[in-house]
Scaffold this active site. Structure first.
Site, mmCIF file in Angstrom:
data_model
loop_
_atom_site.group_PDB
_atom_site.id
_atom_site.type_symbol
_atom_site.label_atom_id
_atom_site.label_comp_id
_atom_site.label_asym_id
_atom_site.label_seq_id
_atom_site.Cartn_x
_atom_site.Cartn_y
_atom_site.Cartn_z
ATOM 1 N N ASP A 79 -2.357 13.468 -28.240
ATOM 2 C CA ASP A 79 -3.200 12.593 -29.067
ATOM 3 C C ASP A 79 -4.445 13.359 -29.498
ATOM 4 O O ASP A 79 -5.577 12.873 -29.387
ATOM 5 C CB ASP A 79 -3.561 11.304 -28.336
ATOM 6 C CG ASP A 79 -4.201 10.260 -29.279
ATOM 7 O OD1 ASP A 79 -4.228 10.509 -30.506
ATOM 8 O OD2 ASP A 79 -4.679 9.225 -28.788
ATOM 9 N N HIS A 81 -13.055 14.893 -33.919
ATOM 10 C CA HIS A 81 -14.168 14.391 -34.720
ATOM 11 C C HIS A 81 -15.272 15.443 -34.688
ATOM 12 O O HIS A 81 -15.287 16.323 -33.822
ATOM 13 C CB HIS A 81 -14.703 13.078 -34.155
ATOM 14 C CG HIS A 81 -13.701 11.978 -34.092
ATOM 15 N ND1 HIS A 81 -13.286 11.277 -35.206
ATOM 16 C CD2 HIS A 81 -13.000 11.452 -33.043
ATOM 17 C CE1 HIS A 81 -12.393 10.371 -34.855
ATOM 18 N NE2 HIS A 81 -12.196 10.454 -33.547
#
Length: 443
Positions: free
Chosen positions: A303, A307
């Site tokens: 996953d 960011h």
């Protein structure tokens, strides 16, 4: 098999082959495995890698990756994301469709694939959201989608998946075209109710608004509705959710952060340990890890959700962490410490993902694609996020010492990563298609 001449020979290598570890040589020609056996019988080769006793494994497949790019290229792009993959020993990634703009049609999938093709150094397959009209599934299957992703807690498709009958119809239609459907399984009503009661800072509020019950409730709903269909549950975080999913015949993945970190990390690391679903208490993590050791999990996936650091440390930190460069080292450490059998690691990262998503990757066999990782199970290393090839140079595992290190990554028969450096030129990777959509041919 020893006749002719090979493009590349990997000598003095241990090979996980046919379920056993052998010592010998691997030869590669035209991007395919041409020979596995004793070095004395191997064909001559134009180039040689002397592996010095490293262990060769089939190229791992990460089935849950957010490569970003396009409207989110400041977070990650196709080159940095796939560079992160090969640096972590991963040769194939499956890219999630919650992109900017989103992937929800065959046309969009092909457009994204065209943009990726010139930049990638690992193989990439693409998920899609459900199209606005189910007739669009045929176009998606033809375009080579590896599967459909459903965000059960936060629908991102124009299709009314909150209607149980429509959702079942959609999953059945996808399955009939050979498309597995992967779910982020959290109950939106429980999240809404929990959010209304949430207190504290942004991390505390997010964690309390995504309780374990939201996952368990969603999995039970899906189990009752879709039992026996080709459904994949992403990033399971609760042992109860895992049990319900397995009873329904679903395949289930877990992430290293849900397996090796507990909710205690929220207090220590704040937003740097924030992901969705959130980290769980020690008891749940221990039980999930026991499921890993006992073979109940079908897949481990990163996953990888990068960011910018400014976003993560800002007033409204988004959930998600980079994971491509930590997943294999963390699992190799479990093998080195004799908690996880080597064959289980290969099943979880290679053969299992290939079987679930119908890929011709994930196996080291004659005539198959030459995707390999050479690892050193004895090497001790410390995870250093500042050295990541990803644009997201942070990790809740930063500073952790592990035993087991990917040293060389081979993609499509060519060197992609060697001893700390990405050596591939952009475009080495292929845009892959599942077997039902034409196998190795690019989208």
């Amino acid at each position: 098999m020893g006749q002719g001449r090979a493009d590349l020979a990997i000598k003095n290598v241990f090979v996980f082959y046919g379920g056993s570890v052998l010592k010998g040589c691997i030869c590669i020609s035209d991007g395919l495995i041409a020979y596995v056996g004793k070095e004395a019988n191997a064909p001559k080769a134009d180039a040689v890698i002397r592996a010095k006793g490293l262990l060769a494994l089939p190229g791992p497949i990460d089935v849950h990756v957010h490569l970003r790019d396009e409207g989110q290229a400041y977070k990650e792009d196709f080159f940095t994301g796939t560079s992160s993959a090969v640096a972590g020993g991963i040769t194939t990634v499956l890219d999630m469709p919650n992109t900017v703009p989103p992937v929800d049609s065959g046309r969009r999938l092909l457009e994204r694939a065209r943009k990726a093709r010139k930049a990638i150094v690992a193989n990439v397959g693409f998920y899609s959201l459900f199209p606005p009209d189910l007739e669009g599934l045929v176009e998606l299957a033809r375009a080579g989608a590896v599967g459909i992703k459903v965000y059960f807690h936060q629908p991102k498709t124009k299709l009314n998946i909150s209607d149980p009958e429509k959702l079942r119809e959609a999953v059945l239609a996808a399955n009939e075209l050979g498309l597995p459907v992967a779910f982020h399984a959290e109950d939106p009503l429980l999240i809404e109710a929990s959010s209304a009661r949430a207190e504290g800072g942004p991390v505390e509020a997010f964690v309390s608004s995504h309780p374990p019950e939201a996952e368990v409730s969603a999995v039970m709903t899906l189990s009752n509705l879709l039992r026996g269909l080709k459904v994949h549950i992403c990033h399971i975080s609760t042992p109860e959710g895992l049990r319900e999913a397995k009873k329904a015949g679903f395949t289930v993945e877990a992430t290293p952060h849900h397996l090796f970190l507990t909710s205690d990390a929220h207090a220590r690391l704040g937003p740097l340990a924030l992901m969705d679903p959130p980290l769980r208490p020690e008891g749940a993590v221990r039980d999930l890890r026991e499921a890993l050791y006992s073979g109940l999990l079908d897949v481990v996936a990163s996953d990888h959700a990068p960011h910018s650091l400014e976003e993560k440390m800002g007033p409204n930190p988004p959930p998600g962490i980079p994971g491509l460069e930590t997943m294999l080292p963390l699992l190799l450490n479990e093998v080195a410490e004799r908690r996880l059998p080597l064959a289980e690691l290969v099943r979880l990262l290679c053969a299992g993902p290939a079987d679930i998503f119908g890929l011709d990757r994930g196996r080291l066999e004659l005539g198959g694609p030459a995707d390999l990782v050479l690892v050193d199970l004895k090497a001790k290393t410390r995870i250093r996020a500042t050295d990541f090839k990803s644009k997201a140079k942070y990790s809740p595992f930063d500073g952790l010492e592990v035993r087991g290190l990917p040293v060389i990554t081979v993609v499509n028969g060519s060197l992609a990563f060697r001893e700390g450096e990405v050596v591939a030129e952009p475009g080495l990777g292929s845009v892959i298609r599942p077997l039902r959509a034409g196998g190795r041919a690019e989208a």
